[in-house]
Design a protein around this motif. Structure first.
Motif, PDB file in Angstrom:
ATOM      1  N   ALA A 231       0.832  -1.209   0.000  1.00 16.88           N
ATOM      2  CA  ALA A 231       0.000   0.000   0.000  1.00 16.88           C
ATOM      3  C   ALA A 231       0.863   1.254   0.000  1.00 16.88           C
ATOM      4  CB  ALA A 231      -0.947  -0.015   1.199  1.00 16.88           C
ATOM      5  N   ILE A 232       1.944   1.245   0.743  1.00 17.46           N
ATOM      6  CA  ILE A 232       2.840   2.401   0.783  1.00 17.46           C
ATOM      7  C   ILE A 232       3.562   2.572  -0.554  1.00 17.46           C
ATOM      8  CG2 ILE A 232       4.949   3.305   1.869  1.00 17.46           C
ATOM      9  CD1 ILE A 232       3.768   2.052   4.532  1.00 17.46           C
ATOM     10  N   GLU A 233       3.957   1.478  -1.173  1.00 21.08           N
ATOM     11  CA  GLU A 233       4.598   1.559  -2.493  1.00 21.08           C
ATOM     12  C   GLU A 233       3.648   2.177  -3.522  1.00 21.08           C
ATOM     13  OE1 GLU A 233       7.704   0.836  -3.611  1.00 21.08           O
ATOM     14  OE2 GLU A 233       8.435   0.209  -1.649  1.00 21.08           O
ATOM     15  N   VAL A 234       2.398   1.780  -3.496  1.00 22.01           N
ATOM     16  CA  VAL A 234       1.405   2.330  -4.432  1.00 22.01           C
ATOM     17  C   VAL A 234       1.130   3.793  -4.087  1.00 22.01           C
ATOM     18  CG1 VAL A 234      -0.977   2.156  -5.272  1.00 22.01           C
ATOM     19  CG2 VAL A 234       0.398   0.081  -4.982  1.00 22.01           C
ATOM     20  N   LYS A 235       0.965   4.091  -2.810  1.00 22.82           N
ATOM     21  CA  LYS A 235       0.733   5.484  -2.384  1.00 22.82           C
ATOM     22  C   LYS A 235       1.849   6.397  -2.868  1.00 22.82           C
ATOM     23  CE  LYS A 235       0.716   8.388   1.762  1.00 22.82           C
ATOM     24  NZ  LYS A 235       1.672   9.353   1.277  1.00 22.82           N
ATOM     25  N   ASN A 236       3.098   5.917  -2.754  1.00 19.90           N
ATOM     26  CA  ASN A 236       4.257   6.705  -3.147  1.00 19.90           C
ATOM     27  C   ASN A 236       4.504   6.694  -4.664  1.00 19.90           C
ATOM     28  OD1 ASN A 236       4.751   7.455  -0.507  1.00 19.90           O
ATOM     29  ND2 ASN A 236       6.197   5.803  -0.129  1.00 19.90           N
ATOM     30  N   LYS A 237       3.601   6.053  -5.385  1.00 19.26           N
ATOM     31  CA  LYS A 237       3.645   6.002  -6.851  1.00 19.26           C
ATOM     32  C   LYS A 237       4.882   5.290  -7.402  1.00 19.26           C
ATOM     33  CE  LYS A 237       0.600   9.954  -7.493  1.00 19.26           C
ATOM     34  NZ  LYS A 237      -0.561   9.185  -7.253  1.00 19.26           N
ATOM     35  N   ASN A 238       5.449   4.373  -6.612  1.00 23.45           N
ATOM     36  CA  ASN A 238       6.521   3.518  -7.107  1.00 23.45           C
ATOM     37  C   ASN A 238       5.962   2.425  -8.003  1.00 23.45           C
ATOM     38  OD1 ASN A 238       8.494   4.950  -5.657  1.00 23.45           O
ATOM     39  ND2 ASN A 238       8.038   3.764  -3.824  1.00 23.45           N
ATOM     40  N   TYR A 239       4.655   2.160  -7.842  1.00 28.97           N
ATOM     41  CA  TYR A 239       3.928   1.190  -8.662  1.00 28.97           C
ATOM     42  C   TYR A 239       2.595   1.814  -9.030  1.00 28.97           C
ATOM     43  CZ  TYR A 239       7.509  -2.017  -7.296  1.00 28.97           C
ATOM     44  OH  TYR A 239       8.745  -2.593  -7.118  1.00 28.97           O
ATOM     45  N   ASP A 240       2.086   1.448 -10.201  1.00 28.40           N
ATOM     46  CA  ASP A 240       0.817   2.004 -10.658  1.00 28.40           C
ATOM     47  C   ASP A 240      -0.364   1.454  -9.862  1.00 28.40           C
ATOM     48  OD1 ASP A 240       1.951   3.499 -12.896  1.00 28.40           O
ATOM     49  OD2 ASP A 240       2.371   1.510 -13.725  1.00 28.40           O
ATOM     50  N   LYS A 241      -0.307   0.166  -9.559  1.00 26.52           N
ATOM     51  CA  LYS A 241      -1.392  -0.504  -8.837  1.00 26.52           C
ATOM     52  C   LYS A 241      -0.801  -1.631  -8.014  1.00 26.52           C
ATOM     53  CE  LYS A 241      -4.748   0.386 -12.475  1.00 26.52           C
ATOM     54  NZ  LYS A 241      -5.282  -0.155 -13.706  1.00 26.52           N
ATOM     55  N   GLY A 242      -1.642  -2.175  -7.124  1.00 26.43           N
ATOM     56  CA  GLY A 242      -1.211  -3.305  -6.319  1.00 26.43           C
ATOM     57  C   GLY A 242      -2.250  -4.401  -6.307  1.00 26.43           C
ATOM     58  N   ILE A 243      -1.778  -5.612  -6.089  1.00 29.42           N
ATOM     59  CA  ILE A 243      -2.659  -6.767  -5.904  1.00 29.42           C
ATOM     60  C   ILE A 243      -2.210  -7.469  -4.630  1.00 29.42           C
ATOM     61  CG2 ILE A 243      -3.471  -8.973  -6.819  1.00 29.42           C
ATOM     62  CD1 ILE A 243      -2.876  -7.883  -9.652  1.00 29.42           C
ATOM     63  N   LEU A 244      -3.138  -7.622  -3.693  1.00 32.87           N
ATOM     64  CA  LEU A 244      -2.876  -8.260  -2.406  1.00 32.87           C
ATOM     65  C   LEU A 244      -3.792  -9.463  -2.243  1.00 32.87           C
ATOM     66  CD1 LEU A 244      -2.664  -5.071  -0.178  1.00 32.87           C
ATOM     67  CD2 LEU A 244      -0.810  -6.708  -0.611  1.00 32.87           C
ATOM     68  N   ILE A 245      -3.231 -10.549  -1.728  1.00 34.31           N
ATOM     69  CA  ILE A 245      -3.995 -11.782  -1.579  1.00 34.31           C
ATOM     70  C   ILE A 245      -3.747 -12.371  -0.199  1.00 34.31           C
ATOM     71  CG2 ILE A 245      -4.517 -14.029  -2.606  1.00 34.31           C
ATOM     72  CD1 ILE A 245      -2.762 -12.930  -5.059  1.00 34.31           C
ATOM     73  N   CYS A 246      -4.834 -12.657   0.500  1.00 35.93           N
ATOM     74  CA  CYS A 246      -4.753 -13.422   1.743  1.00 35.93           C
ATOM     75  C   CYS A 246      -5.825 -14.505   1.661  1.00 35.93           C
ATOM     76  CB  CYS A 246      -4.894 -12.532   2.976  1.00 35.93           C
ATOM     77  SG  CYS A 246      -6.466 -11.663   3.160  1.00 35.93           S
TER      78      CYS A 246
END
Length: 150
Positions: A50-65
């Protein structure tokens, strides 16, 4: 497009399947773990992405639990993140089109690999509509976030 990808132990197998699928789609991604089915704490991975996406290091994220719920809760604690738990294609489409979701959460113990691939494909290929009514609602969310996270 660059994707930050991560899971806990309950989402590990689905994450590994989706890595292969993202390669097929020629989507660039970074795997932030976990690296096995050994138990880990989902907040550790969820906050990182979430922090990586917030900081715009990545365009989007996918999280799986296991269910997708825990990762969704964690990601949505970060200002500017709009994580959407999707277990069907319709929700994935509208999460992007209406809510401009920037993180997709999935439940590795809830949906199978085939459905997850369809959800990811639709989620990645659907743009935010930008319609005024949706912008107005997202701005309300941003205003509240700005009050809370001064």
């Amino acid at each position: 497009m660059k994707i930050a990808l991560g899971s806990d132990h309950g989402g590990y197998q689905l994450k590994e399947n989706l890595k292969k699928y993202l390669k097929e789609l020629k989507v660039e991604y970074q795997d932030f773990g976990c690296n096995s089915e050994n138990p880990v704490d989902y907040p550790d991975v969820g906050f990182k992405i979430a922090i990586e996406v917030k900081n715009k290091n990545y365009d989007k994220g996918i999280l799986i639990c296991g269910t997708g719920v825990g990762m969704s809760i964690v990601a949505n604690k970060i200002k500017g993140i709009r994580a959407s738990l999707c277990h069907d294609v319709f929700s994935a489409r509208y999460a992007r089109e209406h809510n401009d979701a920037n993180i997709l959460t999935l439940g590795g113990r809830v949906i199978g690999s085939g459905l997850a691939k369809e959800i990811v494909k639709v989620w990645l290929n659907t743009d935010f509509s930008g319609e005024e009514r949706h912008l107005k609602r997202l701005n309300k969310i941003k205003q509240e976030e700005d009050k809370i996270y001064k």
